[in-house]
Scaffold this motif. Structure first.
Motif, PDB file in Angstrom:
ATOM      1  N   LEU A   1      -1.228  -9.003  -7.366  1.00  0.00           N
ATOM      2  CA  LEU A   1      -0.450  -7.832  -7.757  1.00  0.00           C
ATOM      3  C   LEU A   1       0.006  -7.056  -6.529  1.00  0.00           C
ATOM      4  CD1 LEU A   1       0.480  -6.110 -10.199  1.00  0.00           C
ATOM      5  CD2 LEU A   1      -1.671  -4.862  -9.991  1.00  0.00           C
ATOM      6  N   MET A   2      -0.854  -6.978  -5.528  1.00  0.00           N
ATOM      7  CA  MET A   2      -0.518  -6.249  -4.301  1.00  0.00           C
ATOM      8  C   MET A   2       0.559  -6.971  -3.497  1.00  0.00           C
ATOM      9  SD  MET A   2      -1.913  -3.356  -3.954  1.00  0.00           S
ATOM     10  CE  MET A   2      -1.426  -3.217  -2.244  1.00  0.00           C
ATOM     11  N   VAL A   3       0.484  -8.292  -3.463  1.00  0.00           N
ATOM     12  CA  VAL A   3       1.459  -9.066  -2.678  1.00  0.00           C
ATOM     13  C   VAL A   3       2.798  -9.055  -3.421  1.00  0.00           C
ATOM     14  CG1 VAL A   3       2.017 -11.295  -1.649  1.00  0.00           C
ATOM     15  CG2 VAL A   3      -0.364 -10.537  -1.768  1.00  0.00           C
ATOM     16  N   GLY A   4       3.801  -8.487  -2.791  1.00  0.00           N
ATOM     17  CA  GLY A   4       5.103  -8.359  -3.421  1.00  0.00           C
ATOM     18  C   GLY A   4       5.321  -7.021  -4.107  1.00  0.00           C
ATOM     19  N   SER A   5       4.394  -6.077  -3.938  1.00  0.00           N
ATOM     20  CA  SER A   5       4.519  -4.782  -4.617  1.00  0.00           C
ATOM     21  C   SER A   5       5.369  -3.786  -3.828  1.00  0.00           C
ATOM     22  CB  SER A   5       3.138  -4.179  -4.891  1.00  0.00           C
ATOM     23  OG  SER A   5       2.413  -3.980  -3.704  1.00  0.00           O
ATOM     24  N   GLU A   6       5.904  -4.173  -2.689  1.00  0.00           N
ATOM     25  CA  GLU A   6       6.901  -3.412  -1.927  1.00  0.00           C
ATOM     26  C   GLU A   6       6.433  -1.997  -1.557  1.00  0.00           C
ATOM     27  OE1 GLU A   6      10.958  -3.864  -3.148  1.00  0.00           O
ATOM     28  OE2 GLU A   6      10.538  -5.676  -4.285  1.00  0.00           O
ATOM     29  N   GLY A   7       5.150  -1.860  -1.234  1.00  0.00           N
ATOM     30  CA  GLY A   7       4.638  -0.575  -0.775  1.00  0.00           C
ATOM     31  C   GLY A   7       4.554   0.482  -1.847  1.00  0.00           C
ATOM     32  N   MET A   8       4.579   0.084  -3.115  1.00  0.00           N
ATOM     33  CA  MET A   8       4.574   1.046  -4.209  1.00  0.00           C
ATOM     34  C   MET A   8       3.177   1.337  -4.744  1.00  0.00           C
ATOM     35  SD  MET A   8       7.849  -0.182  -6.430  1.00  0.00           S
ATOM     36  CE  MET A   8       7.619   1.192  -7.551  1.00  0.00           C
ATOM     37  N   LEU A   9       2.195   0.499  -4.402  1.00  0.00           N
ATOM     38  CA  LEU A   9       0.863   0.652  -4.972  1.00  0.00           C
ATOM     39  C   LEU A   9      -0.173   1.113  -3.947  1.00  0.00           C
ATOM     40  CD1 LEU A   9       0.724  -2.556  -7.213  1.00  0.00           C
ATOM     41  CD2 LEU A   9       1.678  -0.297  -7.736  1.00  0.00           C
ATOM     42  N   ALA A  10      -0.005   0.713  -2.702  1.00  0.00           N
ATOM     43  CA  ALA A  10      -0.945   1.081  -1.642  1.00  0.00           C
ATOM     44  C   ALA A  10      -0.306   0.785  -0.297  1.00  0.00           C
ATOM     45  CB  ALA A  10      -2.261   0.317  -1.783  1.00  0.00           C
ATOM     46  N   VAL A  11      -0.886   1.348   0.762  1.00  0.00           N
ATOM     47  CA  VAL A  11      -0.441   1.082   2.126  1.00  0.00           C
ATOM     48  C   VAL A  11      -1.427   0.105   2.758  1.00  0.00           C
ATOM     49  CG1 VAL A  11      -0.044   2.063   4.412  1.00  0.00           C
ATOM     50  CG2 VAL A  11       0.670   3.323   2.370  1.00  0.00           C
ATOM     51  N   VAL A  12      -0.960  -1.092   3.087  1.00  0.00           N
ATOM     52  CA  VAL A  12      -1.817  -2.144   3.640  1.00  0.00           C
ATOM     53  C   VAL A  12      -1.963  -1.948   5.147  1.00  0.00           C
ATOM     54  CG1 VAL A  12      -2.021  -4.623   4.056  1.00  0.00           C
ATOM     55  CG2 VAL A  12      -1.226  -3.789   1.834  1.00  0.00           C
ATOM     56  N   THR A  13      -3.207  -2.015   5.646  1.00  0.00           N
ATOM     57  CA  THR A  13      -3.452  -1.868   7.082  1.00  0.00           C
ATOM     58  C   THR A  13      -4.058  -3.118   7.718  1.00  0.00           C
ATOM     59  OG1 THR A  13      -5.590  -0.843   6.596  1.00  0.00           O
ATOM     60  CG2 THR A  13      -3.717   0.641   6.962  1.00  0.00           C
TER      61      THR A  13
ATOM     62  N   PRO B   1      -0.430   7.840  -9.626  1.00  0.00           N
ATOM     63  CA  PRO B   1      -0.046   8.692 -10.759  1.00  0.00           C
ATOM     64  C   PRO B   1       1.073   9.674 -10.444  1.00  0.00           C
ATOM     65  CG  PRO B   1      -2.441   8.571 -10.547  1.00  0.00           C
ATOM     66  CD  PRO B   1      -1.868   7.935  -9.322  1.00  0.00           C
ATOM     67  N   ARG B   2       1.145  10.151  -9.216  1.00  0.00           N
ATOM     68  CA  ARG B   2       2.154  11.150  -8.872  1.00  0.00           C
ATOM     69  C   ARG B   2       3.456  10.521  -8.362  1.00  0.00           C
ATOM     70  NH1 ARG B   2      -0.583  15.780  -5.303  1.00  0.00           N
ATOM     71  NH2 ARG B   2       1.402  16.787  -5.829  1.00  0.00           N
ATOM     72  N   GLY B   3       3.462   9.212  -8.239  1.00  0.00           N
ATOM     73  CA  GLY B   3       4.678   8.513  -7.840  1.00  0.00           C
ATOM     74  C   GLY B   3       5.154   8.830  -6.442  1.00  0.00           C
ATOM     75  N   LEU B   4       4.220   8.942  -5.494  1.00  0.00           N
ATOM     76  CA  LEU B   4       4.572   9.350  -4.134  1.00  0.00           C
ATOM     77  C   LEU B   4       4.813   8.182  -3.181  1.00  0.00           C
ATOM     78  CD1 LEU B   4       2.111  12.369  -3.633  1.00  0.00           C
ATOM     79  CD2 LEU B   4       4.548  12.423  -4.250  1.00  0.00           C
ATOM     80  N   LEU B   5       4.325   6.990  -3.521  1.00  0.00           N
ATOM     81  CA  LEU B   5       4.487   5.845  -2.622  1.00  0.00           C
ATOM     82  C   LEU B   5       5.814   5.133  -2.902  1.00  0.00           C
ATOM     83  CD1 LEU B   5       0.923   4.223  -2.457  1.00  0.00           C
ATOM     84  CD2 LEU B   5       2.060   5.646  -0.740  1.00  0.00           C
ATOM     85  N   ASN B   6       6.701   5.179  -1.935  1.00  0.00           N
ATOM     86  CA  ASN B   6       7.998   4.490  -1.990  1.00  0.00           C
ATOM     87  C   ASN B   6       8.724   4.740  -3.317  1.00  0.00           C
ATOM     88  OD1 ASN B   6       9.885   3.089  -0.540  1.00  0.00           O
ATOM     89  ND2 ASN B   6       8.971   1.075  -0.857  1.00  0.00           N
ATOM     90  N   PRO B   7       8.913   5.989  -3.699  1.00  0.00           N
ATOM     91  CA  PRO B   7       9.552   6.270  -4.997  1.00  0.00           C
ATOM     92  C   PRO B   7      11.022   5.866  -5.016  1.00  0.00           C
ATOM     93  CG  PRO B   7       9.322   8.284  -3.722  1.00  0.00           C
ATOM     94  CD  PRO B   7       8.602   7.218  -2.960  1.00  0.00           C
ATOM     95  N   GLY B   8      11.503   5.579  -6.228  1.00  0.00           N
ATOM     96  CA  GLY B   8      12.915   5.237  -6.391  1.00  0.00           C
ATOM     97  C   GLY B   8      13.272   3.825  -6.018  1.00  0.00           C
TER      98      GLY B   8
END
Length: 506
Positions: free
Chosen positions: A216-228, A469-476
């Protein structure tokens, strides 16, 4: 159909005034300065301009602030601060993405992870590499070479693109047919959620406890978490690799040859195709020895032991010859093999030499429909009055049509956008999808309405809310709102075209 740059702003909040933006910028800089050193923050226009777009240069937006953390604690602090302030965050790697996935938010922070460029560990026995997200794709293979190992996914931008970006877009490459995409070669990712809390997905063990959320994370385009940090699978370098270059006097013959190769149970290490226009551009750039009289050429590579390669090359030659190849050439040595591939690897810069701008599409279709899509694209060139060079991962049906235009001419940009939307829509009609490895970003946002139903899009939005929940990661990005799809359907009908069944449901 409208595009990302022309979609109606109906029901979207009004754009903030300059004074409002300046006040928010002041507050964000002040808050971030408390958790990061001053040199790691950029907010003056001359400093943030280099971050205003990724590889999709047709769309640009200057970020409010750019943060350049050097340690994971700083990443977490930035995310916590932005979460508290309700400020959007867009993670950015090398900026080589082609779908606008790293396009900044005008009222948000661009989180540049370019300084996370260390290889943490190489394990020869486990055949794994653990690296920070900013490590270049090719650097992994270079570091693993003394161990006789390498990292298989090889996007054309591998000399510059980062593993974190590869994870975000589920990147592939010319050898993805045999060895898979990023999702098939990543074992574990670690990073931070929108609230700055640490998260980890996957494992270096054979199985992962609980739900398997890594795919799920792979291909999520930075919308779910910031990978380090990422742990990838390494493979032993093959003893031998040879490449067949096959010429065809008709693009449909070349497309049918691809389907014939797979139908015979042959899975080459790579199976790529270029049409006449792309071949000419690449040959002029790198002098790879391509057949300039051919309507299309195929590059089919075999790797493995000497015996395996010899057998597979013989089978490939039989199938390609029976499929109507007008010329067949097998690389004589490693130098010639690399030369054959040099044109394919440099297809994008070669296109940049013959056009001020290009827009690279990324749809995927069933292999048996390759001839159909190529003929359709040829008709579209006449319809939109623009040239198009075709180069793609033929083995898995992943197209990369390069639409040539001049972005300084707004009318040409509009026609290029319409051309690209037409390619994506036609791909869906032929049983394919709107993207293969470049992601949706902003480029294909409206085309999501063509492929997915309102119910499916609502499920995607619900999944996004579960992580953010707040839609702050890569919105839109990536997932269009239902309102956008409604406006999209109206614009589609205005063009006098019959909408897809999905558009009628909005």
């Amino acid at each position: 159909m409208t595009t990302a740059s022309t979609v109606s702003a109906a029901r979207e909040p009004p754009a903030p005034s300059g004074a409002q933006r300046a006040e928010l910028q002041r507050r964000v800089v002040e808050a971030l300065a408390a958790v990061m050193p001053a040199h790691a923050l950029l907010w003056h226009s001359e400093d943030t301009t280099p971050y205003e777009c990724d590889g999709l240069t047709a769309y640009r937006q200057r970020p409010l602030v750019v943060a350049l953390p050097e340690a994971e604690a700083e990443v977490a602090a930035v995310l916590r601060t932005c979460h508290r302030l309700g400020v959007p965050v867009v993670a950015r790697g090398a900026g080589t993405g082609l779908s606008g996935g790293a396009l900044p938010h005008p009222m948000g922070v661009t989180l540049s992870l370019a300084r996370f460029d260390k290889i943490v560990a190489l394990d020869r026995l486990a055949r794994t590499a653990t690296v920070q997200c900013g490590v270049r794709n090719l650097a992994i293979s270079e570091a693993a070479a003394p161990l006789g190992l390498y990292y298989a996914p090889d996007p054309s931008s591998q000399i510059a693109c980062t593993i974190g970006g590869n994870v975000a877009e589920n990147s592939g490459g010319v050898h993805c047919l045999k060895y898979g995409l990023t999702v098939h070669n990543v074992l574990r990712v670690r990073g931070y959620g929108a609230d700055g809390e640490p998260v980890e997905f996957g494992s270096t063990a054979l199985d992962t406890p609980g739900l398997d959320l890594l795919p799920l994370m792979v291909g999520s385009e930075g919308m779910l978490a910031v990978v380090t940090e990422v742990t990838v699978r390494l493979l032993p370098r093959p003893a031998l690799a040879r490449c067949v270059m096959a010429s065809f006097d008709d693009v449909r013959k070349a497309g049918d040859a691809v389907a014939a190769v797979i139908a015979r149970g042959i899975i080459p290490a790579g199976l790529e195709m270029m049409d006449k226009a792309m071949t000419a551009a690449a040959e002029d750039f790198v002098h790879a020895g391509y057949d300039l009289d051919a309507a299309a050429i195929l590059l089919a590579e075999s790797d493995g032991t000497h015996e395996e390669v010899a057998e597979e090359i013989e089978r490939l030659l039989d199938v390609l010859g029976a499929s109507g190849a007008s010329r067949l050439e097998v690389s004589k040595d490693e130098a010639q093999r690399l030369t054959f591939w040099s044109g394919r690897k440099n297809a994008f810069p070669a296109s940049g030499r013959i056009s001020p701008d290009y827009m690279c599409m990324d749809s995927t279709i069933p292999r048996k429909r390759l001839g159909d899509i190529l003929e359709a694209i040829a008709d579209m060139q006449d319809r939109y009055g623009l040239r198009c060079c075709n180069v793609f991962h033929a083995g898995d049906g992943n197209l990369h049509p390069l639409i040539l235009f001049d972005a300084n001419d707004p009318e040409q940009l509009h026609r290029a956008e319409m051309f690209g939307a037409d390619i994506l829509e036609t791909s869906v009609r032929l049983g394919g999808t709107i993207t293969g490895e470049h992601g949706v970003g902003v480029e294909k946002l409206n085309s999501m309405c063509v492929q997915f139903t309102p119910e499916e899009l609502a499920q995607m939005q619900a999944l996004k809310r579960a992580f953010d929940p707040r839609g702050l990661l890569n919105p839109g990005k990536m997932i269009p709102t239902l309102q956008r799809c409604i406006e999209n359907g109206k614009a589609y009908a205005k063009r006098g075209l019959l909408p897809f069944a999905n558009l009628e449901r909005f």
